[in-house]
Design an enzyme around this catalytic site. Structure first.
Site, PDB file in Angstrom:
ATOM      1  N   HIS A  16      14.591  31.174  16.082  1.00  0.00           N
ATOM      2  CA  HIS A  16      14.228  30.658  14.748  1.00  0.00           C
ATOM      3  C   HIS A  16      13.594  31.764  13.899  1.00  0.00           C
ATOM      4  O   HIS A  16      13.913  31.929  12.718  1.00  0.00           O
ATOM      5  CB  HIS A  16      13.187  29.524  14.875  1.00  0.00           C
ATOM      6  N   LYS A  40      11.273  10.866  17.447  1.00  0.00           N
ATOM      7  CA  LYS A  40      11.143  11.794  18.578  1.00  0.00           C
ATOM      8  C   LYS A  40       9.724  11.787  19.123  1.00  0.00           C
ATOM      9  O   LYS A  40       8.773  11.499  18.405  1.00  0.00           O
ATOM     10  CB  LYS A  40      11.502  13.211  18.118  1.00  0.00           C
ATOM     11  N   ARG A  89      24.473  29.323  16.682  1.00  0.00           N
ATOM     12  CA  ARG A  89      24.413  30.089  17.931  1.00  0.00           C
ATOM     13  C   ARG A  89      25.782  30.191  18.568  1.00  0.00           C
ATOM     14  O   ARG A  89      26.390  31.239  18.616  1.00  0.00           O
ATOM     15  CB  ARG A  89      23.428  29.418  18.909  1.00  0.00           C
ATOM     16  N   SER A 127      14.735  25.251  21.527  1.00  0.00           N
ATOM     17  CA  SER A 127      13.407  24.707  21.840  1.00  0.00           C
ATOM     18  C   SER A 127      13.453  23.914  23.144  1.00  0.00           C
ATOM     19  O   SER A 127      12.500  23.942  23.932  1.00  0.00           O
ATOM     20  CB  SER A 127      12.930  23.792  20.708  1.00  0.00           C
TER      21      SER A 127
HETATM   22  O1  PNS Z   1      16.000  21.577  14.533  1.00  0.00           O
HETATM   23  P1  PNS Z   1      16.966  20.441  14.433  1.00  0.00           P
HETATM   24  O2  PNS Z   1      16.435  19.251  15.188  1.00  0.00           O
HETATM   25  O3  PNS Z   1      18.363  20.819  14.833  1.00  0.00           O
HETATM   26  O4  PNS Z   1      17.028  20.038  12.866  1.00  0.00           O
HETATM   27  C1  PNS Z   1      17.810  18.970  12.428  1.00  0.00           C
HETATM   28  C2  PNS Z   1      17.453  18.595  10.978  1.00  0.00           C
HETATM   29  C3  PNS Z   1      15.975  18.334  10.827  1.00  0.00           C
HETATM   30  C4  PNS Z   1      17.858  19.728  10.059  1.00  0.00           C
HETATM   31  C5  PNS Z   1      18.283  17.316  10.605  1.00  0.00           C
HETATM   32  O5  PNS Z   1      18.112  16.352  11.596  1.00  0.00           O
HETATM   33  C6  PNS Z   1      17.885  16.733   9.270  1.00  0.00           C
HETATM   34  O6  PNS Z   1      18.162  17.294   8.225  1.00  0.00           O
HETATM   35  N1  PNS Z   1      17.196  15.564   9.306  1.00  0.00           N
HETATM   36  C7  PNS Z   1      16.680  14.894   8.124  1.00  0.00           C
HETATM   37  C8  PNS Z   1      17.494  13.648   7.815  1.00  0.00           C
HETATM   38  C9  PNS Z   1      18.718  13.982   7.000  1.00  0.00           C
HETATM   39  O7  PNS Z   1      18.645  14.564   5.946  1.00  0.00           O
HETATM   40  N2  PNS Z   1      19.914  13.586   7.513  1.00  0.00           N
HETATM   41  C10 PNS Z   1      21.155  13.871   6.825  1.00  0.00           C
HETATM   42  C11 PNS Z   1      21.860  15.074   7.384  1.00  0.00           C
HETATM   43  S1  PNS Z   1      22.775  14.613   8.807  1.00  0.00           S
END
Ligand code: PNS
Length: 184
Positions: A16, A40, A89, A127
């Site tokens: 990150h 979560k 990745r 993570s």
């Molecule tokens: O680090 P991560 O868990 O891969 O991040 C995922 C994240 C936070 C970017 C994604 O889950 C997100 O944007 N969540 C907020 C809800 C949202 O906007 N959903 C629409 C996109 S699918």
């Protein structure tokens, strides 16, 4: 141009950090945005994660760390940012990331998702991997920023009081790893 780098960051890894550092050279401002996700059960609270990221990005003046709830695009709109920054990745990331990028575009047609290829040395890193290694007593010194590694060891020492977390002065050895594995 302002970019939002959204994620869970539970915890932030060197992968990150690599994306944040490289993104900070491409955009005027990068806002690292920690999602407040009630679904979560994280290792660290949102506030702890925000503090951890602030500590390891202190030398990057155009990087801000914040948290948000709800849709990422709504947060981006609020912050006047039209770019979402994400790291890619391996091939398996691609499907989920593309789906997310397309979904976000349907929610706000002005948003663009910019992907940075994760540096080769971190292509395996997540993570979840960090938490798994730490949970079984392995060293995560090479996977996360130093201060975060100490937080992780502290955290697992509280939940597993009998274990001796590896540190720079007390590195994980094959023997200690084997002992911990046998206990599981
Ligand atoms: O680090 P991560 O868990 O891969 O991040 C995922 C994240 C936070 C970017 C994604 O889950 C997100 O944007 N969540 C907020 C809800 C949202 O906007 N959903 C629409 C996109 S699918």
């Amino acid at each position: 141009m302002i970019a939002i780098y959204p994620g869970s960051f539970d915890p932030i890894t060197l992968g990150h950090l690599d994306i944040i550092e490289r993104g900070s050279k491409l955009f005027e401002q990068v806002i690292v945005a920690v999602l407040r996700n009630p679904d979560k059960s994280p290792l660290f609270t949102v506030q702890e994660r925000v503090e951890q990221i602030r500590k390891c990005t202190i030398d990057l003046p155009n990087v801000e760390v914040d948290s948000f709830a709800g849709l990422t695009v709504e947060y981006a709109r609020l912050r006047n940012a039209k770019v979402l920054l994400r790291g890619l990745r391996v091939l398996s990331d691609f499907e989920k990331e593309l789906q997310m990028a397309h979904t976000n575009e349907t929610l706000w047609d002005e948003i663009e998702t910019v992907f940075l290829a994760t540096s080769n040395e971190y292509s395996f890193l997540s993570s979840s991997v960090v938490k798994e290694v730490a949970r079984f007593g392995g060293s995560v010194d090479h996977l996360v920023p130093h201060a975060v590694a100490l937080d992780i060891y502290r955290c697992y020492a509280e939940t597993h009081p009998g274990s001796t977390p590896p540190t720079a002065t007390n590195p994980a050895t094959p023997t200690t790893r084997l002992r911990v594995d046998q206990e599981v």
